[in-house]
Design a protein around this motif. Structure first.
Motif, PDB file in Angstrom:
ATOM      1  N   VAL A   1       0.850  -1.191   0.000  1.00  9.76           N
ATOM      2  CA  VAL A   1       0.000   0.000   0.000  1.00  9.76           C
ATOM      3  C   VAL A   1       0.885   1.240   0.000  1.00  9.76           C
ATOM      4  CG1 VAL A   1      -1.830   1.247   1.185  1.00  9.76           C
ATOM      5  CG2 VAL A   1      -1.743  -1.251   1.313  1.00  9.76           C
ATOM      6  N   VAL A   2       0.607   2.157  -0.915  1.00 17.80           N
ATOM      7  CA  VAL A   2       1.294   3.443  -0.970  1.00 17.80           C
ATOM      8  C   VAL A   2       0.326   4.522  -0.499  1.00 17.80           C
ATOM      9  CG1 VAL A   2       2.432   5.137  -2.454  1.00 17.80           C
ATOM     10  CG2 VAL A   2       2.768   2.696  -2.867  1.00 17.80           C
ATOM     11  N   VAL A   3       0.727   5.271   0.517  1.00 20.75           N
ATOM     12  CA  VAL A   3      -0.082   6.382   1.033  1.00 20.75           C
ATOM     13  C   VAL A   3       0.609   7.680   0.626  1.00 20.75           C
ATOM     14  CG1 VAL A   3      -1.176   7.430   3.037  1.00 20.75           C
ATOM     15  CG2 VAL A   3      -0.795   4.943   2.977  1.00 20.75           C
ATOM     16  N   ILE A   4      -0.045   8.456  -0.236  1.00 23.01           N
ATOM     17  CA  ILE A   4       0.554   9.656  -0.831  1.00 23.01           C
ATOM     18  C   ILE A   4       0.180  10.896  -0.025  1.00 23.01           C
ATOM     19  CG2 ILE A   4       0.605  11.129  -2.889  1.00 23.01           C
ATOM     20  CD1 ILE A   4       0.043   8.643  -4.568  1.00 23.01           C
ATOM     21  N   TRP A   5       1.196  11.734   0.227  1.00 22.36           N
ATOM     22  CA  TRP A   5       1.005  13.030   0.895  1.00 22.36           C
ATOM     23  C   TRP A   5       1.437  14.131  -0.074  1.00 22.36           C
ATOM     24  CZ3 TRP A   5      -1.522  13.462   5.409  1.00 22.36           C
ATOM     25  CH2 TRP A   5      -1.798  12.250   6.053  1.00 22.36           C
ATOM     26  N   PRO A   6       0.512  15.042  -0.402  1.00 24.28           N
ATOM     27  CA  PRO A   6       0.735  15.993  -1.494  1.00 24.28           C
ATOM     28  C   PRO A   6       1.662  17.163  -1.166  1.00 24.28           C
ATOM     29  CG  PRO A   6      -1.613  15.486  -1.211  1.00 24.28           C
ATOM     30  CD  PRO A   6      -0.889  14.993   0.005  1.00 24.28           C
ATOM     31  N   ALA A   7       1.918  17.926  -2.220  1.00 30.70           N
ATOM     32  CA  ALA A   7       2.669  19.175  -2.109  1.00 30.70           C
ATOM     33  C   ALA A   7       1.799  20.260  -1.486  1.00 30.70           C
ATOM     34  CB  ALA A   7       3.153  19.618  -3.491  1.00 30.70           C
ATOM     35  N   MET A   8       2.445  21.319  -1.031  1.00 29.77           N
ATOM     36  CA  MET A   8       1.736  22.447  -0.437  1.00 29.77           C
ATOM     37  C   MET A   8       0.680  22.998  -1.395  1.00 29.77           C
ATOM     38  SD  MET A   8       3.279  26.130   0.841  1.00 29.77           S
ATOM     39  CE  MET A   8       4.455  25.430   2.012  1.00 29.77           C
ATOM     40  N   GLY A   9      -0.561  23.067  -0.929  1.00 28.95           N
ATOM     41  CA  GLY A   9      -1.629  23.663  -1.713  1.00 28.95           C
ATOM     42  C   GLY A   9      -2.163  22.802  -2.836  1.00 28.95           C
ATOM     43  N   VAL A  10      -1.678  21.571  -2.967  1.00 24.56           N
ATOM     44  CA  VAL A  10      -2.105  20.690  -4.055  1.00 24.56           C
ATOM     45  C   VAL A  10      -3.132  19.702  -3.526  1.00 24.56           C
ATOM     46  CG1 VAL A  10      -1.365  18.995  -5.767  1.00 24.56           C
ATOM     47  CG2 VAL A  10       0.098  20.961  -5.245  1.00 24.56           C
ATOM     48  N   ARG A  11      -4.266  19.625  -4.193  1.00 22.87           N
ATOM     49  CA  ARG A  11      -5.326  18.719  -3.759  1.00 22.87           C
ATOM     50  C   ARG A  11      -4.977  17.269  -4.072  1.00 22.87           C
ATOM     51  NH1 ARG A  11     -10.718  21.097  -3.428  1.00 22.87           N
ATOM     52  NH2 ARG A  11     -10.532  23.378  -3.423  1.00 22.87           N
ATOM     53  N   ALA A  12      -5.506  16.374  -3.243  1.00 21.35           N
ATOM     54  CA  ALA A  12      -5.238  14.947  -3.421  1.00 21.35           C
ATOM     55  C   ALA A  12      -5.662  14.464  -4.803  1.00 21.35           C
ATOM     56  CB  ALA A  12      -5.959  14.150  -2.333  1.00 21.35           C
ATOM     57  N   ARG A  13      -6.747  15.007  -5.330  1.00 19.63           N
ATOM     58  CA  ARG A  13      -7.250  14.524  -6.617  1.00 19.63           C
ATOM     59  C   ARG A  13      -6.291  14.815  -7.771  1.00 19.63           C
ATOM     60  NH1 ARG A  13     -12.188  18.886  -6.713  1.00 19.63           N
ATOM     61  NH2 ARG A  13     -11.070  20.633  -7.667  1.00 19.63           N
ATOM     62  N   TYR A  14      -5.351  15.730  -7.587  1.00 19.08           N
ATOM     63  CA  TYR A  14      -4.363  16.022  -8.626  1.00 19.08           C
ATOM     64  C   TYR A  14      -3.527  14.778  -8.952  1.00 19.08           C
ATOM     65  CZ  TYR A  14      -0.311  18.102 -10.950  1.00 19.08           C
ATOM     66  OH  TYR A  14       0.690  18.395 -11.851  1.00 19.08           O
ATOM     67  N   TYR A  15      -3.418  13.867  -7.994  1.00 16.38           N
ATOM     68  CA  TYR A  15      -2.537  12.710  -8.149  1.00 16.38           C
ATOM     69  C   TYR A  15      -3.239  11.528  -8.804  1.00 16.38           C
ATOM     70  CZ  TYR A  15       0.479  15.502  -5.269  1.00 16.38           C
ATOM     71  OH  TYR A  15       1.249  16.529  -4.813  1.00 16.38           O
ATOM     72  N   ARG A  16      -4.410  11.737  -9.375  1.00 24.10           N
ATOM     73  CA  ARG A  16      -5.134  10.633 -10.018  1.00 24.10           C
ATOM     74  C   ARG A  16      -4.312   9.935 -11.104  1.00 24.10           C
ATOM     75  NH1 ARG A  16     -10.695  13.663 -11.280  1.00 24.10           N
ATOM     76  NH2 ARG A  16      -9.142  15.255 -11.732  1.00 24.10           N
ATOM     77  N   PRO A  17      -3.602  10.659 -11.986  1.00 29.73           N
ATOM     78  CA  PRO A  17      -2.798   9.932 -12.992  1.00 29.73           C
ATOM     79  C   PRO A  17      -1.688   9.083 -12.365  1.00 29.73           C
ATOM     80  CG  PRO A  17      -3.118  12.234 -13.635  1.00 29.73           C
ATOM     81  CD  PRO A  17      -3.573  12.118 -12.216  1.00 29.73           C
ATOM     82  N   PHE A  18      -1.082   9.596 -11.322  1.00 29.98           N
ATOM     83  CA  PHE A  18      -0.021   8.852 -10.644  1.00 29.98           C
ATOM     84  C   PHE A  18      -0.611   7.642  -9.923  1.00 29.98           C
ATOM     85  CE2 PHE A  18       3.368   8.969  -7.101  1.00 29.98           C
ATOM     86  CZ  PHE A  18       4.207   8.139  -7.816  1.00 29.98           C
TER      87      PHE A  18
END
Length: 289
Positions: free
Chosen positions: A33-50
């Motif tokens: 399981v990979v748990v992703i923590w985003p960049a400052m001000g970036v919404r979690a949904r931005y990482y959908r392609p990744f």
């Protein structure tokens, strides 16, 4: 509920953290399981392609919104007093809430930019045994002295100017950088840019704590990263003296596309394969561990 993920929430210290849980990948059950923590001000949904690339590589994926961003509350305001210490604590709260899903499975914290700093601080300050691997992508300690050429001479006044505005207004309004942020987050971020060191957090020497991390690390810098160039991740890796670190530069040639601090997310299939190989090499867990 999105067609791509289930939206869930975790309550911690008066905040509500948004957590996006993607469907299990194809293949045998119990994938890492990979748990992703985003960049400052970036919404979690931005990482959908990744997230899609990681799932294609055989990994289960969960993405959390940082406190005050996206689906997470509170919205940054003058009344907010949180900074890096609270963001690091949030990581543990999410891992606790996910415990039934994580049972017996390899767990990797993957942080981008600020999310990477927060993941490092969680490993340094809290129960590092809950996590088996730490992946840092486009992360760096943005110390002005580590920027190539004369760029650092611009980074120093830029970062400290943002901190001065946040102090004056009691919140960073997000003018052209980082989205709206609590003043404590900006204070701690600006400290790293000014000194090259993590600030003391709740009276704890975070620098010394980082040196005690033993968790295996995959550290990936990205070509043409305008905010955390290769040298800033080198500076952070130099602090991880107790951890086995695999250092990689993600190049335009490897990605097959233009890259920068954000666009790597849309050209991440080769990077996802590296993360999967890293996770696959970590020791397995027994149920209940």
């Amino acid at each position: 509920m999105s067609g791509e993920y289930a939206q869930e929430y975790v309550d911690v210290d008066g905040a509500r953290l948004g957590v996006q849980v993607y469907p299990e990948p194809a293949g045998p059950p119990g994938a890492p399981v990979v748990v992703i923590w985003p960049a400052m001000g970036v919404r979690a949904r931005y990482y959908r392609p990744f997230a899609a690339a990681l799932r294609d590589a055989g990994l289960a994926v969960i993405v959390a919104d940082l406190r005050g961003t996206g689906e997470s509350t509170p919205a940054p305001a003058r009344t907010c007093r949180y900074g890096y210490a609270e963001l690091a604590t949030d990581v543990g709260a999410v891992l606790d809430a996910l415990k039934p899903r994580l049972d017996g499975r390899v767990r990797v914290l993957l942080g981008h930019s600020l999310g990477g700093q927060v993941a490092v601080l969680h490993q340094a300050l809290h129960d590092a045994g809950r996590v088996d691997g730490l992946a840092l992508v486009a992360v760096g300690l943005p110390w002005w002295r580590r920027y190539p050429g004369r760029r650092g001479w611009g980074v120093l006044p830029y970062t400290q100017g943002i901190a001065a505005v946040a102090r004056l207004l009691g919140v960073w309004p997000g003018w052209g950088f980082g989205g709206r942020q609590a003043s404590g987050v900006i204070r701690d971020w600006a400290h790293t840019a000014r000194t090259g060191r993590f600030p003391a957090l709740d009276g704890v020497d975070a620098e010394a704590a980082v040196r005690r991390i033993r968790t295996p690390v995959l550290a990936v810098s990205v070509d043409d990263d305008q905010y955390t160039p290769h040298e800033t991740l080198d500076h952070l890796c130099a602090k991880l003296t107790g951890a086995p670190v695999t250092r990689h530069r993600y190049t335009v040639a490897e990605a097959g596309a233009a890259l920068d601090h954000f666009t790597w997310v849309r050209a991440a299939a080769p990077l996802a394969a590296r993360v999967a190989a890293f996770a696959g090499a970590l020791p397995g867990r027994i149920p209940g561990a």
